[in-house]
Design an enzyme around this catalytic site. Structure first.
Site, PDB file in Angstrom:
ATOM      1  N   GLU A 190      -4.745  -3.901  -1.995  1.00 41.55           N
ATOM      2  CA  GLU A 190      -6.536  -3.425  -1.710  1.00 41.55           C
ATOM      3  C   GLU A 190      -6.783  -1.893  -1.097  1.00 41.55           C
ATOM      4  O   GLU A 190      -7.863  -1.572  -0.754  1.00 41.55           O
ATOM      5  CB  GLU A 190      -7.174  -4.378  -1.202  1.00 41.55           C
ATOM      6  CG  GLU A 190      -6.700  -5.061   0.540  1.00 41.55           C
ATOM      7  CD  GLU A 190      -5.800  -6.151   0.227  1.00 41.55           C
ATOM      8  OE1 GLU A 190      -4.741  -5.471  -0.376  1.00 41.55           O
ATOM      9  OE2 GLU A 190      -5.415  -7.019   1.185  1.00 41.55           O
ATOM     10  N   ARG A 191      -6.036  -1.864  -0.164  1.00 43.08           N
ATOM     11  CA  ARG A 191      -5.928  -0.049   0.375  1.00 43.08           C
ATOM     12  C   ARG A 191      -6.385   1.768  -0.168  1.00 43.08           C
ATOM     13  O   ARG A 191      -6.699   1.540   0.691  1.00 43.08           O
ATOM     14  CB  ARG A 191      -5.024  -0.326   1.142  1.00 43.08           C
ATOM     15  CG  ARG A 191      -4.755  -1.167   2.170  1.00 43.08           C
ATOM     16  CD  ARG A 191      -4.686  -1.055   3.632  1.00 43.08           C
ATOM     17  NE  ARG A 191      -4.379  -2.452   4.767  1.00 43.08           N
ATOM     18  CZ  ARG A 191      -4.983  -3.417   4.708  1.00 43.08           C
ATOM     19  NH1 ARG A 191      -6.182  -3.398   4.376  1.00 43.08           N
ATOM     20  NH2 ARG A 191      -4.604  -4.711   5.182  1.00 43.08           N
ATOM     21  N   PHE A 231       0.421  -1.146   0.016  1.00 44.13           N
ATOM     22  CA  PHE A 231      -0.289   0.202   0.175  1.00 44.13           C
ATOM     23  C   PHE A 231       0.533   1.367   0.269  1.00 44.13           C
ATOM     24  O   PHE A 231       0.493   2.500   0.073  1.00 44.13           O
ATOM     25  CB  PHE A 231      -1.067  -0.186   1.551  1.00 44.13           C
ATOM     26  CG  PHE A 231      -0.501   0.462   2.051  1.00 44.13           C
ATOM     27  CD1 PHE A 231       0.420   2.035   2.897  1.00 44.13           C
ATOM     28  CD2 PHE A 231       0.012  -0.643   3.709  1.00 44.13           C
ATOM     29  CE1 PHE A 231       0.554   2.712   4.448  1.00 44.13           C
ATOM     30  CE2 PHE A 231       1.034   0.002   4.661  1.00 44.13           C
ATOM     31  CZ  PHE A 231       1.197   0.736   5.164  1.00 44.13           C
ATOM     32  N   SER A 246       5.454  -6.975   2.876  1.00 45.77           N
ATOM     33  CA  SER A 246       6.230  -7.168   4.166  1.00 45.77           C
ATOM     34  C   SER A 246       7.102  -9.045   4.335  1.00 45.77           C
ATOM     35  O   SER A 246       6.014  -9.511   3.309  1.00 45.77           O
ATOM     36  CB  SER A 246       5.318  -7.448   5.416  1.00 45.77           C
ATOM     37  OG  SER A 246       3.492  -8.365   4.963  1.00 45.77           O
ATOM     38  N   CYS A 287       9.701   1.903   3.248  1.00 43.48           N
ATOM     39  CA  CYS A 287      10.305   1.191   3.372  1.00 43.48           C
ATOM     40  C   CYS A 287      11.797   1.134   3.767  1.00 43.48           C
ATOM     41  O   CYS A 287      12.397  -0.075   4.635  1.00 43.48           O
ATOM     42  CB  CYS A 287      10.305  -0.666   2.702  1.00 43.48           C
ATOM     43  SG  CYS A 287      11.131   0.033   0.678  1.00 43.48           S
ATOM     44  N   LYS A 323      -1.458  -7.150  -9.373  1.00 46.44           N
ATOM     45  CA  LYS A 323      -2.090  -6.967  -8.304  1.00 46.44           C
ATOM     46  C   LYS A 323      -2.071  -5.667  -6.993  1.00 46.44           C
ATOM     47  O   LYS A 323      -1.469  -6.138  -6.202  1.00 46.44           O
ATOM     48  CB  LYS A 323      -1.747  -8.594  -7.433  1.00 46.44           C
ATOM     49  CG  LYS A 323      -3.640  -9.002  -6.619  1.00 46.44           C
ATOM     50  CD  LYS A 323      -4.267  -7.570  -6.217  1.00 46.44           C
ATOM     51  CE  LYS A 323      -2.697  -8.469  -4.544  1.00 46.44           C
ATOM     52  NZ  LYS A 323      -3.278  -7.330  -3.587  1.00 46.44           N
ATOM     53  N   GLU A 351       8.515  -4.872  13.479  1.00 43.87           N
ATOM     54  CA  GLU A 351       8.509  -3.399  12.082  1.00 43.87           C
ATOM     55  C   GLU A 351       7.600  -2.796  12.338  1.00 43.87           C
ATOM     56  O   GLU A 351       6.486  -3.174  11.642  1.00 43.87           O
ATOM     57  CB  GLU A 351       8.566  -4.141  10.331  1.00 43.87           C
ATOM     58  CG  GLU A 351       8.856  -2.766   9.651  1.00 43.87           C
ATOM     59  CD  GLU A 351       8.248  -3.986   8.111  1.00 43.87           C
ATOM     60  OE1 GLU A 351       7.856  -4.002   7.876  1.00 43.87           O
ATOM     61  OE2 GLU A 351       9.231  -2.446   6.947  1.00 43.87           O
TER      62      GLU A 351
END
Ligand code: NAD
Length: 498
Positions: free
Chosen positions: A176-177, A149, A226, A281, A173, A382
């Protein structure tokens, strides 16, 4: 309420699975849309369409492909502000930051515009009498990208411009957020003249990811997200025979040496820890103060952190926006509380922040946790929020050992005025991307991006030369054109040069 569809075969396609997920405006906490979640059949339909498109796209001339890439580059540039607004609305990051991410994605498109050069092979004349050898890089087929996201434009652009330039077709893909930006990017590809089916977007969650990992029509998977999911995707897709690069999470350390300018270091620490609400990240989430001046550094960082203007991303005055969901906010708030129970000290506490007019937004303020040890959960996990942990080390070697003991190896930075110490640090750390007085050392597009250890599963880093290698496979041709007048030189021993 709008339902965000898929983009397959050159057009928006409504979801058929009957499943959906909410999309929020993180600044207000209000749901703004629902996104369709694809099932196995919808993933299959997208992969099939991409497979058909691959047949002709992989045969398109380099100049035809270049023209599409250059047109796409111009369109992304022209729509940079619009894309940034879409990102800010669903992700929550501030507009200047969203523009920056589109710009960094655009740089990968610019790299991919050089495909004629990038795909040049080698040629060796006369390796044996009358025999020449040349090498080619050919596309793989349908390749899939699964993205997180936190960079809804940039991270997919680490993948699809390079994959498509190399002659592959692509199924994305996205998270979805914040799925809307990917649909807009798909429309820009179509407007640029990319044939229908070469770039597709399938919205979804775990079911769609697993369907892509398992699908025999998908040749390769690029994943960014993640570490637990990266590990699982790598294992599942390689078991299905695919080429996989799976980039995972991070705990990025900035080591501040006693000879560094404390104001310079603190300014950069604050920006790198709290920019994009720490949801990068490459965010600095652990500062390692070396020597006796740790307390001074914490004091300056906490003061500068307290001055960060927190507000909705769409407000140009905001420097830091909300985090992505209410769950993320609650998880981060709990982690801050837990750190004090384990003995850490809060030099700046961002819990309970209220942004006037946005009381239901998913906000957490900048937080500085001091006296952190490697055993504490706030360091081991994290956090992926605006939380900077501060640790201490006696000297640079102790700091290097601390960085290397961490299971992640994405990015790290050293602040120093000593070239010798910086060099020692650069050579000593087991980390994929290193900054010297640069806190977020994201490589430019013509280098490759990637971490070590639990931050990347697979052999290839992403975009740049490693991206080209990942999205192509080698073919080496050994050719002879015998003269009709020459005697046949066939023999039964293994061929050697003559
Ligand atoms: P995530 O792992 O939750 O999701 C990433 C993708 O995996 C999404 O598309 C999601 O739909 C899918 N997914 C989620 N759960 C799944 C499951 N159980 N099975 C299969 N697929 C699943 O990550 P996120 O929260 O969207 O993004 C934040 C994470 O991404 C952080 O850990 C961050 O460090 C990492 N990240 C890494 C890099 C890098 O370059 N190394 C870059 C950006 C983000």
């Amino acid at each position: 309420m709008e339902t965000i569809p898929h983009f397959i075969g050159g057009q928006r396609v409504a979801g058929r699975s009957g499943r959906g997920a909410p999309v929020y405006d993180p600044a207000t906490g209000a749901q703004t849309a629902e996104v369709a979640l694809a099932d196995v059949d919808e993933v299959d339909a997208a992969v099939r369409v991409a497979g058909e498109a691959f047949t002709s796209w992989s045969q398109a001339s380099l100049s035809a492909r270049s023209r599409v890439l250059f047109a796409f580059r111009a369109l992304v540039h022209a729509h940079l502000d619009e894309l940034a607004r879409v990102v800010a609305a669903e992700h929550g990051k501030v507009l200047s930051d969203a523009r920056g991410e589109v710009q960094r994605g655009l740089e990968v498109v610019e790299f991919a515009c050089g495909l004629g050069h990038l795909l040049k092979g080698g040629y060796s004349d006369q390796v044996s009498s009358g025999v020449d050898v040349y090498s080619l890089r050919e596309p793989l087929g349908v390749v899939a990208g699964i993205t997180p996201f936190n960079f809804p434009v940039m991270v997919p652009m680490w993948m699809h411009p390079v994959a498509i330039a190399c002659g592959n077709s692509f199924v994305l893909k996205p998270s979805e957020r914040d799925p809307s930006a990917s649909l807009r990017v798909a429309e820009l590809w179509a407007e640029a003249g990319l044939p229908a089916g070469v770039f597709n977007v399938v919205n979804g969650d775990r079911a769609a990811v697993e369907a892509l990992c398992d699908h025999p029509g998908v040749a390769a998977i690029s994943f960014v997200g993640s570490t637990p999911i990266a590990r699982a995707v790598h294992a599942r897709a390689t078991a299905a025979g695919k080429r996989v690069q799976a980039l995972g999470g991070a705990k990025n350390h900035a080591v501040v040496l006693p000879d560094a300018d404390p104001d310079f270091a603190a300014d950069h620490l604050v920006a790198a820890a709290f920019g994009s609400a720490g949801e990068r990240c490459m965010a600095i989430s652990a500062a390692v103060a070396v020597g006796a001046r740790g307390d001074d550094l914490v004091e300056i960082v906490a003061k500068k952190g307290a001055a960060v203007r927190v507000g909705p991303g769409r407000d140009e005055a905001s420097e830091m926006g909300p985090v992505i969901t209410a769950e993320a906010r609650d998880r981060i708030v709990a982690a801050i509380g837990h750190s004090t129970e384990q003995g850490a000290h809060l030099a700046l506490d961002g819990r309970g922040i209220v942004v006037p007019g946005h009381e239901d937004g998913f906000f957490v303020g900048p937080t500085v946790v001091d006296a952190v040890t490697p055993q504490m959960d706030v360091y081991r996990q994290e956090i992926f929020g605006p939380v900077l942990s501060v640790l201490r080390a006696g000297d640079v070697d102790e700091a290097i050992a601390l960085v290397n003991a961490n299971p992640y190896g994405n990015g790290t930075a050293v602040f120093t005025n000593s070239g010798e110490t910086a060099r020692r640090f650069v050579r000593g750390v087991s980390v994929g991307m290193v900054g010297v007085n640069v806190p977020i050392p994201v490589p430019v597009a013509h280098y490759s991006f990637g971490g070590w250890k639990d931050s990347l599963f697979g052999e290839h880093h992403i975009h740049g030369p490693e991206g080209v290698a990942f999205y192509t496979r080698a073919k080496v041709v050994t050719a002879r054109w015998p003269s009709p007048r020459a005697a046949s030189a066939a023999s039964y021993h293994f061929p050697t040069g003559q």
